[in-house]
Design a protein around this motif. Structure first.
Motif, PDB file in Angstrom:
ATOM      1  N   GLU A   1     -24.058  48.474 -26.840  1.00 49.99           N
ATOM      2  CA  GLU A   1     -23.919  49.910 -27.385  1.00 49.99           C
ATOM      3  C   GLU A   1     -25.097  50.667 -26.707  1.00 49.99           C
ATOM      4  N   LYS A   2     -25.421  50.371 -25.590  1.00 45.55           N
ATOM      5  CA  LYS A   2     -26.751  51.224 -24.964  1.00 45.55           C
ATOM      6  C   LYS A   2     -26.260  51.687 -23.777  1.00 45.55           C
TER       7      LYS A   2
ATOM      8  N   GLU B   1     -22.687  47.656 -22.743  1.00 45.34           N
ATOM      9  CA  GLU B   1     -21.497  48.237 -23.791  1.00 45.34           C
ATOM     10  C   GLU B   1     -21.633  47.346 -24.980  1.00 45.34           C
TER      11      GLU B   1
ATOM     12  N   GLN C   1     -24.493  41.606 -31.301  1.00 42.69           N
ATOM     13  CA  GLN C   1     -24.572  43.131 -30.640  1.00 42.69           C
ATOM     14  C   GLN C   1     -26.291  43.143 -30.060  1.00 42.69           C
TER      15      GLN C   1
END
Ligand code: TYD
Ligand code: MG
Length: 454
Positions: free
Chosen positions: A137-138, A134, A267
């Motif tokens: 963002e994958k 998360e 990130q």
């Protein structure tokens, strides 16, 4: 059991006899006959030759090896252009350096393009991995998380699922029930890797193994796995810095001189487009003790700032410290500066730092380090648009280095105009961006000092 046939051969002349003789019948020497086993001659050897024939190298079909592109450009490049089907990869590195993060990004990229990826973890829970995905963002339904330590269960699952890629995080947590020893032991790690090797080759599913580097720099104790796998990549960097370097140590499908440069962000890992620019961003312009070096990270030129601080020792023995540079090399360069150039460094503390957390192991860094020490000692600055490179010998001579053009071109593209390079490299220069560059060849440290200090 059939008796092994032996023969007697003279060590001097090679004459043969069927029984031992005190004197060689060939050369007449005494006591030279020794017993040797006669190799068995078998006809079946030739009869069982496969039907395939040698063919000219130019006709070999390489299109049969389509590679998987993970979308993490630097990772694909280090592997020589993507992941080869059926390959067994080993990704090693210190704990906490970012191996799981890198491979989760690779897994997500492969899952998106080529279908399910099996990410097996013996270290973290599925929830922990989800939180990481998360954060990166994958999220993908093709990313299958499997928390399991039993390698046989993992291989059975993989054979059932037929994923496009299998990831094992980490080999030290896996065990094979056939072996009685604990996970992480030499026997277990070797057996598990052997099983994964067979799995990858037989199924054609590429498999990436994560391995923690132990204290002495080897994966799982002795360099046990390196010869078993197809490619070995090391992920390195200083944990307190953002930079990470991915290097190929062995690669059956590409060169080992490529390296990938990442930075660890909030990130996940980001590819760095212009590492030299970033490395030099905070450079103090015109401060004594600061020199820019053009360093080769594999085949990739990087500009790195070398800083030195030399100050008078207040108490007892002078201190010498090197960060990112070899300590013994620093001592040697200081001795050369003292003896060949006459700098009185015996009562001086000296600290040298390669900025950015890179470990510089290249001889080309000798001259910039020596000049940085001299610059700090004399409190004189070196023109901030100068780049220095060269190996220093014990007599104070500056020796040739490789790939000078690539280094100069990289620096020129960042606006550097002045170059101090080994005199020996000057004649062979074939520069693409020669216009407006001031290149000085130096044969000794003293010449280099004359060139940079006004
Ligand atoms: P990790 O991949 O777990 O390391 P390894 O598998 O090599 O042991 O990541 C290590 C560190 O990276 C962790 O301390 C936190 C940091 N990190 C970031 O800075 N940004 C991120 O997006 C992620 C996922 C981790
Ligand atoms: Mg990990």
């Amino acid at each position: 059991m059939s008796k092994v046939k032996t023969n007697f051969v003279c060590q001097q002349c090679g004459a043969e006899a069927s029984k031992w003789l005190g004197r060689c019948p060939g050369c007449g020497e005494w006591n030279t006959m020794v017993e040797e086993v006669v190799p068995k001659k078998t006809e079946s050897h030739l009869a069982s030759l496969p039907a395939s024939k040698p063919k000219p190298i130019s006709t070999v079909d390489t299109a049969a090896m389509p590679r998987l592109l993970s979308g993490v450009g630097e990772f694909d490049r280090v592997l020589g252009g993507g992941i080869v089907p059926g390959a067994l990869l080993l990704i090693g590195g210190d704990p906490g350096i970012g191996k799981s993060t890198l491979l989760l990004q690779v897994a997500a990229g492969v899952a998106e393009k080529y279908g399910p990826v099996l990410y097996t973890s013996g270290e973290e829970s599925a929830a922990q991995i989800k939180i990481r995905a998360e954060r990166l963002e994958k999220m993908s339904n093709n990313l299958l998380i499997f928390t399991e330590n039993n390698l046989e269960t993992i291989i059975l699952q993989a054979l059932h699922q037929k994923p496009s890629l299998v990831i094992i995080d980490s080999i030290q947590t896996m065990y094979s029930p056939e072996i009685p020893s604990a996970p992480g032991s030499v026997g277990q790690v070797r057996e598990s890797t052997g099983k994964l090797m067979r799995f990858a080759k037989e199924s054609g599913i590429p498999t990436a193994i994560i391995g923690h580097v132990t204290k002495d720099g080897n994966i799982a104790g002795p360099r046990l796995l390196e010869h078993m796998v197809d490619a070995v990549l090391y992920f390195e960097g200083e944990r307190s810095y953002a930079f990470r370097v991915l290097r190929a140590i062995k690669n059956r499908f590409g060169s080992t001189s490529e390296s990938g440069i990442f930075s660890m962000e909030e990130q996940g890992l980001a590819e760095v487009a212009n590492p030299s620019g970033l490395l030099l961003a905070e450079r103090p312009q015109g401060a004594p003790g600061s020199v820019v070096l053009a360093y080769m990270e594999g085949v990739r030129p990087l500009l790195i700032e070398i800083q030195a601080l030399v100050s008078t020792t207040c108490f007892g023995m002078p201190r010498r410290m090197a960060a990112g540079f070899d300590y013994n090399r620093l001592i040697l360069l200081m001795a050369v500066l003292e003896k060949r150039v006459g700098l009185m460094l015996a009562n001086q503390d000296a600290y040298v730092n390669a900025v950015g957390g890179f470990k510089i192991v290249e001889p080309a860094a000798d001259l910039p380090v020596a000049l940085a020490i001299a610059s700090s000692f004399r409190s004189t600055t070196i023109d901030p648009h100068t780049v220095v490179m060269g190996e220093v010998g014990l007599t104070g001579e500056v020796r040739m280095i490789n790939r000078v053009e690539a280094r100069i071109n990289e620096a020129a593209s960042l606006g550097f105009k002045r170059f101090v390079i080994p005199a020996g490299n000057l004649s062979g220069l074939k520069l693409t961006k020669k216009a407006g560059l001031d290149i000085t060849g130096v044969a000794s440290i003293s010449e280099a000092m004359e060139a940079v200090f006004i």
